[in-house]
Write a protein that holds these residues in place. Structure first.
Motif, PDB file in Angstrom:
ATOM      1  N   VAL A   1       0.948  -1.162   0.003  1.00 12.81           N
ATOM      2  CA  VAL A   1       0.197   0.120   0.120  1.00 12.81           C
ATOM      3  C   VAL A   1       0.923   1.349  -0.086  1.00 12.81           C
ATOM      4  CG1 VAL A   1      -1.483   1.246   1.364  1.00 12.81           C
ATOM      5  CG2 VAL A   1      -2.097  -1.241   0.996  1.00 12.81           C
ATOM      6  N   LEU A   2       1.849   1.355   0.726  1.00 14.72           N
ATOM      7  CA  LEU A   2       2.632   2.288   0.844  1.00 14.72           C
ATOM      8  C   LEU A   2       3.387   2.743  -0.696  1.00 14.72           C
ATOM      9  CD1 LEU A   2       4.587   2.066   4.291  1.00 14.72           C
ATOM     10  CD2 LEU A   2       3.170   3.879   3.570  1.00 14.72           C
ATOM     11  N   ALA A   3       3.953   1.407  -1.255  1.00 14.49           N
ATOM     12  CA  ALA A   3       4.306   1.699  -2.841  1.00 14.49           C
ATOM     13  C   ALA A   3       3.264   2.111  -3.485  1.00 14.49           C
ATOM     14  CB  ALA A   3       4.877   0.362  -3.277  1.00 14.49           C
ATOM     15  N   LEU A   4       2.239   1.828  -3.633  1.00 14.28           N
ATOM     16  CA  LEU A   4       0.963   2.326  -4.388  1.00 14.28           C
ATOM     17  C   LEU A   4       0.829   3.677  -4.033  1.00 14.28           C
ATOM     18  CD1 LEU A   4      -1.064  -0.940  -4.560  1.00 14.28           C
ATOM     19  CD2 LEU A   4       0.285   0.324  -6.375  1.00 14.28           C
ATOM     20  N   THR A   5       0.818   4.031  -2.918  1.00 16.66           N
ATOM     21  CA  THR A   5       0.443   5.375  -2.323  1.00 16.66           C
ATOM     22  C   THR A   5       1.544   6.467  -2.862  1.00 16.66           C
ATOM     23  OG1 THR A   5      -0.693   4.615  -0.306  1.00 16.66           O
ATOM     24  CG2 THR A   5       0.093   6.869  -0.248  1.00 16.66           C
ATOM     25  N   SER A   6       2.767   5.998  -2.674  1.00 18.04           N
ATOM     26  CA  SER A   6       3.780   6.844  -3.229  1.00 18.04           C
ATOM     27  C   SER A   6       3.761   7.130  -4.770  1.00 18.04           C
ATOM     28  CB  SER A   6       5.201   6.202  -2.889  1.00 18.04           C
ATOM     29  OG  SER A   6       6.296   6.971  -3.250  1.00 18.04           O
ATOM     30  N   GLU A   7       3.478   6.032  -5.587  1.00 16.73           N
ATOM     31  CA  GLU A   7       3.195   6.161  -6.789  1.00 16.73           C
ATOM     32  C   GLU A   7       1.923   7.062  -7.249  1.00 16.73           C
ATOM     33  OE1 GLU A   7       3.515   5.876 -10.783  1.00 16.73           O
ATOM     34  OE2 GLU A   7       5.169   5.373  -9.541  1.00 16.73           O
TER      35      GLU A   7
ATOM     36  N   ALA B   1      -0.058  12.240  -8.885  1.00 15.79           N
ATOM     37  CA  ALA B   1      -0.527  13.505  -8.721  1.00 15.79           C
ATOM     38  C   ALA B   1       0.237  14.702  -8.977  1.00 15.79           C
ATOM     39  CB  ALA B   1      -1.201  13.344  -7.326  1.00 15.79           C
ATOM     40  N   GLY B   2       1.266  14.682  -8.502  1.00 17.69           N
ATOM     41  CA  GLY B   2       2.335  15.905  -8.738  1.00 17.69           C
ATOM     42  C   GLY B   2       2.502  16.156 -10.366  1.00 17.69           C
ATOM     43  N   ASP B   3       2.589  15.065 -10.863  1.00 16.65           N
ATOM     44  CA  ASP B   3       2.705  15.053 -12.449  1.00 16.65           C
ATOM     45  C   ASP B   3       1.498  15.895 -13.085  1.00 16.65           C
ATOM     46  OD1 ASP B   3       5.232  13.983 -12.197  1.00 16.65           O
ATOM     47  OD2 ASP B   3       4.543  11.846 -13.056  1.00 16.65           O
ATOM     48  N   VAL B   4       0.269  15.625 -12.468  1.00 18.27           N
ATOM     49  CA  VAL B   4      -0.901  16.062 -13.066  1.00 18.27           C
ATOM     50  C   VAL B   4      -0.904  17.726 -12.766  1.00 18.27           C
ATOM     51  CG1 VAL B   4      -3.541  16.193 -12.645  1.00 18.27           C
ATOM     52  CG2 VAL B   4      -2.217  13.903 -12.984  1.00 18.27           C
ATOM     53  N   VAL B   5      -0.615  17.812 -11.417  1.00 21.51           N
ATOM     54  CA  VAL B   5      -0.599  19.472 -10.979  1.00 21.51           C
ATOM     55  C   VAL B   5       0.403  20.025 -11.908  1.00 21.51           C
ATOM     56  CG1 VAL B   5      -0.162  21.132  -9.125  1.00 21.51           C
ATOM     57  CG2 VAL B   5      -1.591  18.871  -8.809  1.00 21.51           C
TER      58      VAL B   5
ATOM     59  N   GLN C   1       3.400  25.695  -4.866  1.00 22.02           N
ATOM     60  CA  GLN C   1       3.044  25.174  -3.582  1.00 22.02           C
ATOM     61  C   GLN C   1       2.325  23.858  -3.445  1.00 22.02           C
ATOM     62  OE1 GLN C   1       0.706  28.826  -2.485  1.00 22.02           O
ATOM     63  NE2 GLN C   1       2.182  29.263  -1.077  1.00 22.02           N
ATOM     64  N   VAL C   2       1.516  23.500  -4.407  1.00 23.59           N
ATOM     65  CA  VAL C   2       0.791  22.233  -4.515  1.00 23.59           C
ATOM     66  C   VAL C   2       1.663  21.161  -4.903  1.00 23.59           C
ATOM     67  CG1 VAL C   2      -1.037  20.987  -5.572  1.00 23.59           C
ATOM     68  CG2 VAL C   2      -1.370  23.364  -5.035  1.00 23.59           C
ATOM     69  N   THR C   3       2.497  21.368  -5.993  1.00 21.26           N
ATOM     70  CA  THR C   3       3.721  20.145  -6.125  1.00 21.26           C
ATOM     71  C   THR C   3       4.536  19.890  -5.044  1.00 21.26           C
ATOM     72  OG1 THR C   3       4.704  21.981  -7.580  1.00 21.26           O
ATOM     73  CG2 THR C   3       3.368  20.681  -8.682  1.00 21.26           C
ATOM     74  N   ALA C   4       4.977  21.092  -4.326  1.00 18.74           N
ATOM     75  CA  ALA C   4       5.968  21.054  -3.218  1.00 18.74           C
ATOM     76  C   ALA C   4       5.044  20.141  -2.284  1.00 18.74           C
ATOM     77  CB  ALA C   4       6.231  22.506  -2.680  1.00 18.74           C
ATOM     78  N   LEU C   5       3.899  20.425  -2.024  1.00 15.49           N
ATOM     79  CA  LEU C   5       3.257  19.649  -0.882  1.00 15.49           C
ATOM     80  C   LEU C   5       3.066  18.253  -1.262  1.00 15.49           C
ATOM     81  CD1 LEU C   5       1.360  19.246   1.612  1.00 15.49           C
ATOM     82  CD2 LEU C   5      -0.589  19.962   0.177  1.00 15.49           C
ATOM     83  N   LEU C   6       2.997  17.975  -2.687  1.00 17.25           N
ATOM     84  CA  LEU C   6       2.939  16.377  -2.982  1.00 17.25           C
ATOM     85  C   LEU C   6       4.220  15.754  -2.844  1.00 17.25           C
ATOM     86  CD1 LEU C   6       0.148  17.086  -5.873  1.00 17.25           C
ATOM     87  CD2 LEU C   6      -0.164  15.605  -3.788  1.00 17.25           C
ATOM     88  N   ALA C   7       5.085  16.497  -3.237  1.00 15.59           N
ATOM     89  CA  ALA C   7       6.458  16.085  -3.117  1.00 15.59           C
ATOM     90  C   ALA C   7       6.871  15.579  -1.754  1.00 15.59           C
ATOM     91  CB  ALA C   7       7.713  16.929  -3.665  1.00 15.59           C
ATOM     92  N   SER C   8       6.619  16.648  -0.808  1.00 18.34           N
ATOM     93  CA  SER C   8       6.698  16.432   0.661  1.00 18.34           C
ATOM     94  C   SER C   8       5.928  15.196   1.265  1.00 18.34           C
ATOM     95  CB  SER C   8       6.175  17.514   1.288  1.00 18.34           C
ATOM     96  OG  SER C   8       6.289  17.227   2.858  1.00 18.34           O
ATOM     97  N   ALA C   9       4.706  15.024   0.467  1.00 20.35           N
ATOM     98  CA  ALA C   9       3.956  13.793   0.979  1.00 20.35           C
ATOM     99  C   ALA C   9       4.697  12.448   0.499  1.00 20.35           C
ATOM    100  CB  ALA C   9       2.693  13.898   0.682  1.00 20.35           C
ATOM    101  N   VAL C  10       5.225  12.280  -0.737  1.00 21.69           N
ATOM    102  CA  VAL C  10       5.911  11.243  -1.529  1.00 21.69           C
ATOM    103  C   VAL C  10       7.082  10.978  -0.536  1.00 21.69           C
ATOM    104  CG1 VAL C  10       7.391  10.620  -3.158  1.00 21.69           C
ATOM    105  CG2 VAL C  10       5.432  11.826  -3.956  1.00 21.69           C
TER     106      VAL C  10
END
Length: 179
Positions: free
Chosen positions: A33-39, A44-48, A151-160
């Motif tokens: 699940v963690l691997a799929l969540t990271s992906e 999501a970051g690519d979409v933004v 800011q949105v892409t930075a948040l997503l990168a931080s989540a990854v």
């Protein structure tokens, strides 16, 4: 008495081994699940990065080239492979593969945790009400005046990064169980 003691000892060993194998199964499932969540967060970051929205969740082009938009109430009807722009939560839906994906909740939680300072491990069994609150808070964060795509892409990168740290820790725990 020795035979009975030996039988009890053997049962105890069998129970302990069964518990150890169950722990390995849970740890392996968590890693998956963690691997799929990271992906999902990476997608999501690519979409933004391709296009970001506020005040609606998705934009896509129809067969005639017209741009259409949809919000949360129509998220299940959006052709995810055709999305050209998305808000934070819309991008998470795209990254997870849809609103019914089992990866969506941990992706939302990892992102929500980033907004709220992170720290604790992902909780897998949040109630639907708690998950809905997280989605509303992320939507409000995305739509705040002055917010930008960076800011949105930075948040997503931080989540990854946070998910990958948790994944490394889970992997270490699994290794310890298999020794």
């Amino acid at each position: 008495m020795t035979v009975l003691h030996g039988l009890l000892t053997e049962r105890s060993r069998a129970r302990a081994e069964r518990r150890r194998l169950e722990s390995i199964d849970r740890a392996t499932a968590r890693l998956a699940v963690l691997a799929l969540t990271s992906e999902a967060l990476t997608v999501a970051g690519d979409v933004v990065s391709r296009g970001w929205l506020q005040d609606t969740w998705f934009a896509w082009r129809d067969a005639d080239g017209r741009e259409l938009t949809a919000g949360s109430s129509a998220a299940h009807t959006v052709p995810l492979d055709a999305v050209t722009r998305a808000c934070l939560v819309g991008a998470l839906v795209v990254g997870a593969g849809g609103t019914t994906s089992q990866v969506l909740r941990p992706a939302v939680e990892a992102t929500w945790r980033g907004v709220h300072g992170g720290g604790e491990a992902l909780r897998w069994q949040r109630s639907p009400e708690e998950a809905a609150v997280q989605v509303r808070e992320l939507t409000a964060w995305n739509d705040r005046a002055g917010r930008d795509a960076e800011q949105v892409t930075a948040l997503l990168a931080s989540a990854v990064e946070a998910v990958e740290r948790e994944r490394a820790s889970a992997r270490d725990g699994l290794v310890a169980l298999t020794r």
